[in-house]
Design a protein around this motif. Structure first.
Motif, PDB file in Angstrom:
ATOM      1  N   ASN A  31       0.818  -1.212   0.000  1.00 18.37           N
ATOM      2  CA  ASN A  31       0.000   0.000   0.000  1.00 18.37           C
ATOM      3  C   ASN A  31       0.850   1.260   0.000  1.00 18.37           C
ATOM      4  O   ASN A  31       0.524   2.235  -0.678  1.00 18.37           O
ATOM      5  N   TRP A  80      -0.922   8.200   3.570  1.00 23.66           N
ATOM      6  CA  TRP A  80      -0.260   6.902   3.408  1.00 23.66           C
ATOM      7  C   TRP A  80       1.258   7.058   3.489  1.00 23.66           C
ATOM      8  O   TRP A  80       2.001   6.507   2.717  1.00 23.66           O
ATOM      9  N   THR A 118      -0.352   3.846   7.604  1.00 20.61           N
ATOM     10  CA  THR A 118      -0.967   2.931   6.640  1.00 20.61           C
ATOM     11  C   THR A 118      -1.733   1.822   7.346  1.00 20.61           C
ATOM     12  O   THR A 118      -2.854   1.484   6.954  1.00 20.61           O
TER      13      THR A 118
END
Length: 92
Positions: free
Chosen positions: A33, A47, A53
């Motif tokens: 991610n 993020w 995250t």
């Protein structure tokens, strides 16, 4: 003879591979991610790091979010490691 045979090695390698993936998968998912949102992270988006995250993943999907795609990965990597271990140890 102490030889356990190919089938036992294959089974043990497959189980070890599946357990390994189960333990490491949540961190790998977080890493993926972060890597896929690199441009957003460069702009200071949410993020940006491991903790952020993981928090966002948990808020969006709950605890099951850390296991999305895990069964397919367990199957693929389990068989891959099982075959590698079984063949290598049998030929070694």
């Amino acid at each position: 003879s102490d030889d356990v045979g190919f089938k036992a090695r294959l089974l043990c390698g497959t189980l070890a591979g599946a357990i390994n993936v189960t333990v490491a998968y949540p961190l790998d998912l977080i890493r993926t991610n972060i890597a896929s949102s690199h441009e957003a992270a460069a702009r200071g988006s949410e993020w940006a790091g491991i903790v952020e995250t993981a928090s966002l993943l948990y808020k969006a999907h709950g605890l099951s979010g850390f296991a999305r795609g895990l069964p397919a990965t367990q199957l693929c990597q389990g068989v891959n490691i099982g075959l590698h271990f079984g063949i290598y140890e049998t030929l070694n």
